[in-house]
Design a protein around this motif. Structure first.
Motif, PDB file in Angstrom:
ATOM      1  N   GLY A 266      -2.649 -18.244  -7.988  1.00 32.60           N
ATOM      2  CA  GLY A 266      -3.962 -17.439  -8.267  1.00 32.60           C
ATOM      3  C   GLY A 266      -4.908 -18.853  -8.646  1.00 32.60           C
TER       4      GLY A 266
ATOM      5  N   ASP B 240      -9.001 -14.093  -7.040  1.00 31.70           N
ATOM      6  CA  ASP B 240      -7.725 -13.691  -6.656  1.00 31.70           C
ATOM      7  C   ASP B 240      -6.782 -13.211  -7.940  1.00 31.70           C
ATOM      8  OD1 ASP B 240      -5.894 -16.088  -6.138  1.00 31.70           O
ATOM      9  OD2 ASP B 240      -6.469 -15.734  -4.255  1.00 31.70           O
ATOM     10  N   THR B 241      -6.968 -13.556  -8.463  1.00 30.87           N
ATOM     11  CA  THR B 241      -5.635 -13.426  -9.593  1.00 30.87           C
ATOM     12  C   THR B 241      -5.910 -12.067 -10.277  1.00 30.87           C
ATOM     13  OG1 THR B 241      -5.646 -15.613 -10.497  1.00 30.87           O
ATOM     14  CG2 THR B 241      -4.534 -13.605 -11.674  1.00 30.87           C
ATOM     15  N   THR B 242      -4.216 -11.322  -9.950  1.00 22.10           N
ATOM     16  CA  THR B 242      -4.293  -9.770 -10.506  1.00 22.10           C
ATOM     17  C   THR B 242      -4.022  -9.095 -11.784  1.00 22.10           C
ATOM     18  OG1 THR B 242      -2.471  -9.620 -10.057  1.00 22.10           O
ATOM     19  CG2 THR B 242      -3.369  -9.022  -7.808  1.00 22.10           C
TER      20      THR B 242
ATOM     21  N   HIS C  81      -6.165 -23.287  -7.789  1.00 25.95           N
ATOM     22  CA  HIS C  81      -4.909 -22.176  -7.414  1.00 25.95           C
ATOM     23  C   HIS C  81      -3.717 -22.635  -8.102  1.00 25.95           C
ATOM     24  CE1 HIS C  81      -3.152 -26.145  -5.596  1.00 25.95           C
ATOM     25  NE2 HIS C  81      -2.403 -25.241  -6.126  1.00 25.95           N
TER      26      HIS C  81
END
Length: 257
Positions: free
Chosen positions: A96, A100-102, A151
């Motif tokens: 992530g 884009d990390t939730t 990432h």
């Protein structure tokens, strides 16, 4: 041999990968070992194999569950009367980035990589302090704690937090003779890494050989390599050292490559 004779060591995430190698090494050095993991089938099988080396037990524990962490330490004390050493080897590594990390993924990283180790340390150090006996904690960290790849944003953040906690706990309990250290482990050839390379990086069967060509030692590190330094830090052979976060890798932080 025998550097951990009659010591009781609890290894979170000790049913596979680096954690399992640490458990094996600790048993060879004379420790009585309790390993934790989320899956009972994997854990019981690991404990059965480990028992060939010495006194090994499995306690089911999802380190994301605070009560399970406390219960794992309590089970260790019930079985052996005390905890002399704790290794926080369990970890969560989902890909992530900052973009884009939730929230759910971030919280899972926090739960496994930071909150769980915190409360395992709280319980284990609490036992050491109540008994008035020395002890040792080793937190398995990562070179990504220095910043990490794009990432690995939540992974890097939580492991960096654990590095800070390592120093905080070491300072807080230095006069209790509880030593707390961490190891920033670099790229290691484990079963989990093989899954990650294939799942996230489209790696083929020769990914290890390709990686080795780019590394100074001509090979990836192994879990057994990592286990050696962890056992050293658990033992009296590491002397008075506490609050140390050691880089254990083939790269040198701060250089251009």
């Amino acid at each position: 041999m025998g550097s951990l004779d009659d010591r009781v060591v609890l290894v979170s995430g000790g049913t596979q990968g680096v954690g399992l190698a640490i458990a094996q090494a600790a048993l060879r050095e004379g420790a009585r070992v309790v390993v934790t993991g989320r899956r009972a089938d994997v854990g019981e099988a690991a404990a059965a194999d480990l028992s060939a080396l010495g006194d090994a037990r499995f306690v089911r524990c999802d380190v994301a569950d605070v009560e399970a962490c406390r219960a794992a330490v309590e089970a260790t004390v019930t079985a052996h009367g005390r905890v002399d050493g704790l290794v926080n080897a369990a970890g969560f590594t989902e890909r992530g980035s900052v973009l884009d990390t939730t929230p759910e993924m971030f919280e899972q990283h926090v739960a496994v990589n930071l909150r769980g180790p915190f409360f395992l340390m709280q319980a284990a150090i609490g036992d050491m302090v109540r008994r008035g006996e020395p002890g040792s904690v080793v937190n398995v960290l990562t070179m990504s704690a220095h910043g990490g790849q794009p990432h690995l944003a939540p992974y890097s953040a939580t492991k960096a937090g654990l590095a800070g906690l390592t120093k905080n706990a070491a300072y807080a309990h230095r006069f209790d003779r509880v030593r707390v250290n961490g190891v920033n482990i670099g790229w290691t050839d484990s079963d989990g890494e093989d899954v990650i390379q294939r799942r996230f990086h489209d790696a083929g069967d020769d990914w290890r050989e390709q990686a080795a060509k780019r590394l100074p030692a001509g090979r990836l590190a192994t879990p057994e390599d990592a286990a050696g330094i962890v056992v050293l830090l658990l033992s009296d052979a590491s002397g008075v050292v506490t609050g140390s976060v050691m880089d254990w890798d083939q790269t040198v932080v701060g250089t251009s490559d």
